[in-house]
Design a protein around this motif. Structure first.
Motif, PDB file in Angstrom:
ATOM      1  N   LYS A   1       0.821  -1.210   0.000  1.00 36.65           N
ATOM      2  CA  LYS A   1       0.000   0.000   0.000  1.00 36.65           C
ATOM      3  C   LYS A   1       0.857   1.262   0.000  1.00 36.65           C
ATOM      4  O   LYS A   1       1.883   1.322   0.658  1.00 36.65           O
ATOM      5  CB  LYS A   1      -0.919   0.013   1.223  1.00 36.65           C
ATOM      6  N   GLN A   2       0.365   2.259  -0.729  1.00 33.33           N
ATOM      7  CA  GLN A   2       1.000   3.577  -0.744  1.00 33.33           C
ATOM      8  C   GLN A   2      -0.013   4.583  -1.267  1.00 33.33           C
ATOM      9  O   GLN A   2      -0.631   4.361  -2.311  1.00 33.33           O
ATOM     10  CB  GLN A   2       2.267   3.569  -1.615  1.00 33.33           C
ATOM     11  N   HIS A   3      -0.193   5.695  -0.549  1.00 34.89           N
ATOM     12  CA  HIS A   3      -1.154   6.733  -0.942  1.00 34.89           C
ATOM     13  C   HIS A   3      -2.548   6.137  -1.175  1.00 34.89           C
ATOM     14  O   HIS A   3      -3.224   6.423  -2.169  1.00 34.89           O
ATOM     15  CB  HIS A   3      -0.700   7.466  -2.209  1.00 34.89           C
ATOM     16  N   ASP A   4      -2.991   5.280  -0.258  1.00 32.20           N
ATOM     17  CA  ASP A   4      -4.318   4.650  -0.329  1.00 32.20           C
ATOM     18  C   ASP A   4      -4.502   3.782  -1.568  1.00 32.20           C
ATOM     19  O   ASP A   4      -5.636   3.493  -1.972  1.00 32.20           O
ATOM     20  CB  ASP A   4      -5.425   5.721  -0.292  1.00 32.20           C
ATOM     21  N   ALA A   5      -3.420   3.404  -2.201  1.00 30.00           N
ATOM     22  CA  ALA A   5      -3.492   2.509  -3.362  1.00 30.00           C
ATOM     23  C   ALA A   5      -2.642   1.275  -3.081  1.00 30.00           C
ATOM     24  O   ALA A   5      -1.697   1.317  -2.301  1.00 30.00           O
ATOM     25  CB  ALA A   5      -3.011   3.219  -4.620  1.00 30.00           C
ATOM     26  N   VAL A   6      -3.008   0.176  -3.710  1.00 27.68           N
ATOM     27  CA  VAL A   6      -2.262  -1.070  -3.554  1.00 27.68           C
ATOM     28  C   VAL A   6      -1.445  -1.298  -4.810  1.00 27.68           C
ATOM     29  O   VAL A   6      -1.983  -1.253  -5.932  1.00 27.68           O
ATOM     30  CB  VAL A   6      -3.207  -2.262  -3.310  1.00 27.68           C
TER      31      VAL A   6
END
Length: 282
Positions: free
Chosen positions: A96-101
């Protein structure tokens, strides 16, 4: 002549009770110091982690191969010189990073040791929203074999996920799992992994805007006062107050006994006087 009853002050200022008061003050002082110590302990344990984790220090100064990551080293920025092992670049899914997977591109760096063979350190290089682009970078990196000066955040090894255990995906940055995949591993490995502060020079050249540096935040520390220590401090304060109350109670009891003695003496004197008057009248 009839004696008068002493006041509380008269009794309290006698040398005996002044000595008892001095002893109570000494005991209360000890209790106050113990209470202060408990409060300081509570505040000290409740303070946030004040160590500087953002100034990079040499890796060898905070971590050693074949050892667990210490609290002092966890989340700290470290610097080291690493030689990439070309065959051991790979990807990790589900990151996960910046609410993205997305997908991590990871590698294995050989870190020279003051004495002996180099030790392996797993390194997270970059994050990709698209798994295909991450795989493409891995293929490109596998053609390179370079030694670079790197700065990274040291992190504890992760536990395998269900995807890792089932074998259908690789998601965890688990040192124990990675060593089973490495080529020509010599048995020396750090019990942690590193997240690059920025992609390495080799990776940066190949990213071409598709990937991103991995976001690694400083470690968070739960800062709460230790309630048990606060409770102990309150207890010591109560003991301190009780020491003064004990002195007051002892003096008051002595005062009351003296008043009773005076009253009894006055009653006896009055009775004797009454008896003498009766005898005279007869």
């Amino acid at each position: 002549m009839t004696s008068t009853a002493p006041t509380f002050k008269d009794v309290a200022t006698r040398p005996r009770w002044i000595g008892v008061l001095a002893l109570c003050i000494l005991v209360a002082g000890v209790f106050a110091l113990l209470g202060q110590w408990q409060i300081e302990r509570a505040v000290e344990q409740g303070q946030s982690d004040q160590r500087d984790t953002e100034t990079a220090v040499p890796l060898e100064s905070v971590a050693e191969p074949v050892s667990t990551l210490t609290t002092e080293a966890g989340g700290r920025m470290v610097s080291f010189t690493g030689t990439w092992v070309a065959d051991d670049f790979d990807t990790l899914a589900g990151r996960k990073q910046h609410d993205a997977v997305g997908t991590w591109v990871i590698g294995r760096a050989l870190v020279e040791q003051p004495a002996g063979e180099p030790a392996s350190l797993p390194v997270a290089i970059a994050w990709f929203a698209d798994a295909g682009e991450a795989e493409a970078l891995v293929d490109e990196l596998r053609t390179a074999d370079a030694t670079q000066d790197l700065v990274a955040r040291l992190m504890p090894t992760e536990a395998p996920t269900m995807g890792d255990l089932r074998g259908d995906t690789r998601e965890a940055m688990s040192v124990a799992a990675l060593i089973n995949e490495w080529q020509e591993w010599n048995g020396l490995v750090y019990g942690s992994y590193a997240i690059l502060d920025e992609p390495s020079a080799a990776a940066s050249a190949a990213l071409d805007g598709a990937g991103e540096p991995i976001v690694s935040a400083p470690p968070e520390v739960d800062a709460q006062l230790n309630v048990l220590n606060i409770f102990y401090a309150i207890e010591w304060i109560a003991f301190m107050l009780f020491a003064f109350y004990l002195w007051y109670r002892l003096v008051k009891d002595a005062h009351e006994r003296e008043i009773e003695a005076v009253e009894d003496a006055q009653a006896e004197a009055a009775a004797a006087a009454a008896g003498s008057g009766e005898s005279v009248r007869r």
